[in-house]
Structures are given as C-alpha cells and as structure tokens.
Design a protein around this motif. Structure first.
Motif, short mmCIF file in Angstrom:
data_model
loop_
_atom_site.label_atom_id
_atom_site.label_comp_id
_atom_site.label_asym_id
_atom_site.label_seq_id
_atom_site.Cartn_x
_atom_site.Cartn_y
_atom_site.Cartn_z
N PHE A 1 0.82 -1.21 0.00
CA PHE A 1 0.00 0.00 0.00
C PHE A 1 0.86 1.26 0.00
CE2 PHE A 1 -3.76 -2.29 2.23
CZ PHE A 1 -3.98 -3.03 1.08
N VAL B 1 -7.18 2.15 -2.36
CA VAL B 1 -6.95 0.76 -2.74
C VAL B 1 -8.30 0.04 -2.75
CG1 VAL B 1 -5.93 -1.45 -2.07
CG2 VAL B 1 -4.60 0.65 -1.84
N ILE C 1 -9.39 2.45 2.03
CA ILE C 1 -9.59 1.10 1.53
C ILE C 1 -11.06 0.91 1.14
CG2 ILE C 1 -9.42 -1.36 2.05
CD1 ILE C 1 -6.71 0.05 2.03
#
Length: 230
Positions: free
Chosen positions: A181, A192, A212
């Motif tokens: 990451f 992500v 996320i």
C-alpha cells in the motif's frame, strides 16, 4: 423485506462475512430483533478452485448458474455471488437465470464515483487484477486504475489461495500488504480497492495509509439496502 439469495462457499470465510454484515445492517436499520430474509447455497469451493483454462471456466459457469437457478426456484428475488473472481462468469450466469444478480464491481464503482476517487489500485486474485471483466466496470464509473504490478499479482495470489482461503492470517501477510500500500500511494493511488473477500483478514480497512474500498463490505451493504427497500 425482500428475500436475497447468496451463492457462497468461495470461500466459506467470505460467506460468513456476508451473512454477518448483512444481518447487522438490517438489525441497525429495521430493528434489534430483525434479521435478513436470506437463502444461502454454500458451494464446494474445490469444484471451481483456481479455474484457469477455458474448460475450467465453462465448468465454473455451470456450477454458479445451477446454484443461481436453485436459489431462484426457492424464492430468491435478488442473487449475490459472494466472490470477486467468480464475477468473470457474471454475464453468462445472468443470461441463464431470470432473477437479477447484483454485480459487486458496479456497487464499488458507484461508491467510488460518489466519493470522488479518480485514481486507485485494484488488488485481488490474478484474474481480478489482470483481466478486463472487473476492471472495465470500475473504469466505466470514472475510476482510473493503476496497471497491475506482476510482482504484487504473484504475491497476492499466493497469500489468498495458500493462506487466507484456508483460514490462515499471518503477520507476514499483514506486513506485505502494508508495504504494498505504501508503494501504491507513491505511484499515485488515491485509494486501494480490496477486491478479494478474504483480504480483510490481513488488512485493517478502517486504519490504513490509503482509503480502503472493501468490496465485500460494499457489496454486502448494497444487498442489505436492497433487502430493506432503500
């Protein structure tokens, strides 16, 4: 409330997550004693595990389509496929059943568009990361995706299939994902996309260097909203 059909078992770990998250959502929104009307067919994942060849995917299509039809026959009004990678056969399955199927990448793309995310990294199994069936759905919502790094593809495939899908969540896997990451942020990712239902076992979706987008959670929440008619 409307009745949802969940095709699970791919793996059972993610099926548990869907069931719990959907029910918690319904409980919060409808009432403390409420639970979601659901039909669940938990498949033997060994029948579709790591499909690669054309014949493998034709077999996977049959397995998923037959499951969807059984759920439809039993009264499901909407179907959810509880695995990102199996959405490769979404169109073929959709053509074989009359009950609508809620596509996971469409749910994720809509949320990312609403949040204003324009550039992101997609991580998951090999076929999700490298093939177009998943990526094009996200791109259609205005999300520019970083090209897949094949070193990450190999490492993630190993972690997912050899560890997470048998219920193992290791410190080494957690460290690998954190390092990944950090590098993705340096490459320009704003977020992500966690496009594997098992990855949340080694990723803290609420506290990370990048936002996320947990596809499992987003998909489950969308299914729960459909159940209660939102």
């Amino acid at each position: 409330m409307r009745k949802l059909g969940l095709i699970g078992g791919m793996s059972w770990v993610s099926t548990r997550t869907y069931y719990e998250r959907i029910n918690r959502f319904v409980q919060r929104q409808v009432g403390a004693t409420s639970s979601a009307p659901m039909l669940i067919e938990s498949l033997d994942f060994a029948r579709v595990y790591r499909a690669q060849s054309k014949e493998d995917w034709e077999h996977a299509t049959d397995v998923i389509a037959e499951s969807a039809q059984r759920l439809s026959d039993a009264g499901a009004e909407m179907i959810v496929i509880g695995a990102n990678s199996m959405h490769k056969v979404y169109r073929d399955v959709e053509a074989r059943v009359s009950t609508p199927i809620l596509h996971i990448a469409e749910c994720v793309g809509e949320k990312m568009k609403a949040d204003g995310i324009e550039r992101a990294a997609l991580i998951g199994t090999r076929n999700v990361m490298t093939e177009s069936f998943y990526r094009r759905r996200l791109v259609s919502h205005g999300v520019d995706l970083l090209p897949p790094d094949m070193n990450y593809v190999e490492e993630l495939d190993r972690i997912i299939y050899e560890e997470l899908m048998v219920g193992r969540a290791t410190r080494d896997a957690q460290r690998s994902l954190r390092s990944m990451f950090t590098n993705l942020q340096k490459d320009g990712a704003q977020a992500v996309i966690l496009a594997c239902t098992e990855l949340q076992l080694v990723v803290d979706v609420d506290a990370n260097i990048l936002p996320i987008y947990d596809c499992t959670g987003i998909h489950a929440d969308a299914a729960a909203r459909w159940i209660i008619g939102e």
